[in-house]
Scaffold this motif. Structure first.
Motif, PDB file in Angstrom:
ATOM      1  N   ILE A 183      -5.791  12.648 -44.923  1.00  0.00           N
ATOM      2  CA  ILE A 183      -5.294  12.902 -43.575  1.00  0.00           C
ATOM      3  C   ILE A 183      -6.389  13.491 -42.701  1.00  0.00           C
ATOM      4  CG2 ILE A 183      -3.659  14.287 -42.242  1.00  0.00           C
ATOM      5  CD1 ILE A 183      -1.739  14.079 -44.630  1.00  0.00           C
ATOM      6  N   LEU A 218       7.082  16.029 -34.326  1.00  0.00           N
ATOM      7  CA  LEU A 218       7.619  16.011 -35.686  1.00  0.00           C
ATOM      8  C   LEU A 218       6.652  15.391 -36.687  1.00  0.00           C
ATOM      9  CD1 LEU A 218      11.321  15.005 -34.924  1.00  0.00           C
ATOM     10  CD2 LEU A 218      10.367  17.289 -35.302  1.00  0.00           C
ATOM     11  N   THR A 219       5.633  14.700 -36.219  1.00  0.00           N
ATOM     12  CA  THR A 219       4.586  14.153 -37.094  1.00  0.00           C
ATOM     13  C   THR A 219       3.234  14.545 -36.511  1.00  0.00           C
ATOM     14  OG1 THR A 219       4.538  12.048 -35.895  1.00  0.00           O
ATOM     15  CG2 THR A 219       6.006  12.198 -37.800  1.00  0.00           C
ATOM     16  N   ASN A 220       2.243  14.685 -37.375  1.00  0.00           N
ATOM     17  CA  ASN A 220       0.899  15.094 -36.947  1.00  0.00           C
ATOM     18  C   ASN A 220       0.961  16.340 -36.056  1.00  0.00           C
ATOM     19  OD1 ASN A 220      -0.143  12.936 -38.335  1.00  0.00           O
ATOM     20  ND2 ASN A 220      -0.395  11.641 -36.533  1.00  0.00           N
ATOM     21  N   PHE A 221       1.541  17.407 -36.591  1.00  0.00           N
ATOM     22  CA  PHE A 221       1.764  18.608 -35.788  1.00  0.00           C
ATOM     23  C   PHE A 221       0.904  19.785 -36.228  1.00  0.00           C
ATOM     24  CE2 PHE A 221       5.067  18.109 -39.056  1.00  0.00           C
ATOM     25  CZ  PHE A 221       4.896  19.266 -39.803  1.00  0.00           C
ATOM     26  N   PRO A 250      -6.422  15.973 -37.682  1.00  0.00           N
ATOM     27  CA  PRO A 250      -5.088  16.221 -38.247  1.00  0.00           C
ATOM     28  C   PRO A 250      -5.186  16.760 -39.668  1.00  0.00           C
ATOM     29  CG  PRO A 250      -5.561  13.871 -38.220  1.00  0.00           C
ATOM     30  CD  PRO A 250      -6.702  14.528 -37.510  1.00  0.00           C
ATOM     31  N   SER A 288      -2.984  18.429 -43.245  1.00  0.00           N
ATOM     32  CA  SER A 288      -1.827  18.104 -44.083  1.00  0.00           C
ATOM     33  C   SER A 288      -0.534  18.717 -43.535  1.00  0.00           C
ATOM     34  CB  SER A 288      -2.057  18.603 -45.506  1.00  0.00           C
ATOM     35  OG  SER A 288      -0.880  18.448 -46.286  1.00  0.00           O
ATOM     36  N   THR A 289       0.507  17.896 -43.477  1.00  0.00           N
ATOM     37  CA  THR A 289       1.847  18.375 -43.118  1.00  0.00           C
ATOM     38  C   THR A 289       2.837  18.076 -44.238  1.00  0.00           C
ATOM     39  OG1 THR A 289       2.205  16.297 -41.895  1.00  0.00           O
ATOM     40  CG2 THR A 289       1.460  18.206 -40.632  1.00  0.00           C
ATOM     41  N   SER A 291       7.892  21.032 -38.977  1.00  0.00           N
ATOM     42  CA  SER A 291       7.428  21.299 -37.626  1.00  0.00           C
ATOM     43  C   SER A 291       8.501  22.109 -36.900  1.00  0.00           C
ATOM     44  CB  SER A 291       7.177  19.989 -36.871  1.00  0.00           C
ATOM     45  OG  SER A 291       6.798  20.248 -35.544  1.00  0.00           O
ATOM     46  N   ASN A 314      13.500  24.263 -35.997  1.00  0.00           N
ATOM     47  CA  ASN A 314      13.301  22.939 -36.563  1.00  0.00           C
ATOM     48  C   ASN A 314      14.225  21.973 -35.827  1.00  0.00           C
ATOM     49  OD1 ASN A 314      12.905  20.672 -38.116  1.00  0.00           O
ATOM     50  ND2 ASN A 314      13.968  21.455 -39.923  1.00  0.00           N
ATOM     51  N   LYS A 373      14.757  18.746 -36.148  1.00  0.00           N
ATOM     52  CA  LYS A 373      15.349  17.596 -36.812  1.00  0.00           C
ATOM     53  C   LYS A 373      16.856  17.768 -36.910  1.00  0.00           C
ATOM     54  CE  LYS A 373      11.549  15.854 -39.651  1.00  0.00           C
ATOM     55  NZ  LYS A 373      11.085  15.527 -41.018  1.00  0.00           N
TER      56      LYS A 373
END
Length: 446
Positions: A17, A53-56, A73, A75-76, A81, A103, A105
């Motif tokens: 990543i 929510l991704t690549n945060f 970027p 590691s997530t 997030s 969160n 989500k």
């Protein structure tokens, strides 16, 4: 073996990543911290009701001289997030703490506390995610408090509650962590969020923030381990929200990202006299400062005379979320569009003596630290724990290598022994005649 294999896999995925860089674009309600020579950004929102929510989780290392920064970027894996987290780094142990936040989500709960280990590049390892108590308000409120290091290994947390001003001391030198409530809805302390918080000489200074009725305040609180909370009679000249506090030359530069109708004002606070200076608006020549940076965030290296600020917005849905960054240089008292990596050795004088507050002497031997605890004095026990941690990592690597070599050796031995056994089986199936006669004779004699 399973733990070592999982750990190796997570490190391998993290390296993959990290092999690319990107522009993270518009961002607000995130957090910014420093570790070693890099800035780190975590979480946030990227648009009106659109969440990162991704690549945060990203890293960038100055100097910065371009309009946009190439962020790496990170590691997530095994982390959530969140929006509006409170973040703080323990540089002694190499740990990033993400406190509170929401969160976003669907049908998900808030994590409360998440820990990233810079040494292993892994989120929420068992020693941090198990058997450690988390105050309920860090989970239920969905808002991140402000945190600073009061002493090495002891974190002061402000603004964790929603209707009551819960503040905590978190001692991470114990296992499990030890929590202490230092205030609980005292009548003279108003709950504030997004305040500017800084630790100086073992005391915590809390400037501004917004209250439950959404109004912003100019109140100053001081927390002293000797006397508890003190409310001085002097206040900030301007009420503000989303404060970032820089430290330079025995002064605090309080950067007010959201002061109502005013745009990005700065006021100095002299630590030798406890007097506020004149409020300074941004220069008109700074094109990246055109609006308030509500929910923007920034950080300062312990060796730098500048504060780095990224993102923010005037209003989530009526104004665009910003993808620009600005730098406030405290030595020149100017806004810049570059960030250098010049290292200074004296941010706070060794002989600084704080004035008395309400007749109380709040000077402590511990030199407090702002932002990411870069200048925390390393105690002998802390240094020992770091050395032990490093030795443990080395032992894990050595054991992993030895186990890998042993597996190869055992595999080769197994293959070799299997071939010998197969040869013996073939030998037993087709015995020589002489041996057959001897065997028969033996049977007859019996």
């Amino acid at each position: 073996m399973k733990f070592i294999s999982r750990k190796s896999f997570l490190i391998f995925m993290g390296l993959i990543i990290m092999s690319v860089s990107e522009d993270i674009g518009p961002l607000a309600s995130h957090c910014v911290v420093t570790y070693n020579d890099s800035f780190y950004i975590f979480g946030g929102v990227i648009g009106c009701e659109t969440f990162a929510l991704t690549n945060f989780f990203h890293q960038a290392t100055p100097p910065f001289t371009q309009a946009k920064i190439s962020w790496k970027p990170l590691s997530t894996i095994n982390v959530m997030s969140v929006t509006d987290p409170g973040c703080i780094v323990d540089e002694t142990r190499g740990l990033l703490f993400v406190l509170g936040g929401a969160n976003r989500k669907i049908n998900s709960t808030n994590p409360g506390i998440q820990v990233y280990n810079f040494n292993t590049q892994i989120w929420n390892e068992p020693q941090f995610s198990q058997n450690n108590f988390i105050p309920p308000d860090l989970i239920t409120v969905g808002w991140g408090p402000r945190a600073v290091w009061l002493q090495p290994g002891i974190m002061f947390i402000w603004g964790a509650g929603s209707t009551a001003q819960f503040s905590y001391l978190l001692d991470i030198t114990f296992t499990p962590w030890q929590w202490t409530v230092v205030s609980n809805n005292k009548s003279d302390i108003d709950p504030t969020k997004n305040a500017g918080v800084v630790a100086i000489k073992g005391n915590v200074f809390v400037f501004g923030g917004f209250m439950n009725d959404k109004s912003i305040t100019n109140t100053l609180y001081i927390y002293s381990p000797k006397y508890g909370f003190i409310t001085p009679q002097f206040k900030s000249p301007v009420p503000f929200n989303d404060g970032v506090v820089g430290v330079w030359n025995d002064k605090l530069s309080i950067i007010m990202l959201d002061a109502g109708t005013s745009i990005m004002e700065v006021v100095n606070f002299d630590l030798k006299t406890f007097e506020f200076g004149k409020v300074s608006p941004p220069q008109f020549i700074t094109k990246n400062i055109t609006t308030t940076r509500n929910r923007g965030h920034g950080a300062q290296f312990s060796w730098s005379d500048s504060v780095f600020i990224y993102g923010g917005t005037g209003n989530y849905c009526s104004d665009p979320i910003l993808n620009t960054w600005v730098v406030y240089n405290m030595s020149s008292q100017t806004w810049e569009t570059t960030f250098n990596d010049i290292k200074y050795t004296s941010i706070i004088s060794d002989n600084l003596t704080l004035p008395k507050v309400s007749g109380l002497d709040i000077n402590n031997e511990v030199t407090g630290v702002q932002q990411s605890a870069s200048a925390v004095p390393h105690s002998t026990s802390a240094a020992a724990s770091v050395a032990t941690f490093a030795n443990n990592n080395i032992l894990i690597i050595i054991l992993s290598s030895v186990i890998g070599v042993l597996l190869i050796v055992f595999t080769m031995i197994f293959i070799y022994m299997k071939r010998i056994i197969n040869q013996y089986k073939e030998y037993d199936s087709y015995p020589m005649v002489g041996n057959s006669e001897i065997s028969a004779a033996s049977v007859v004699n019996i």
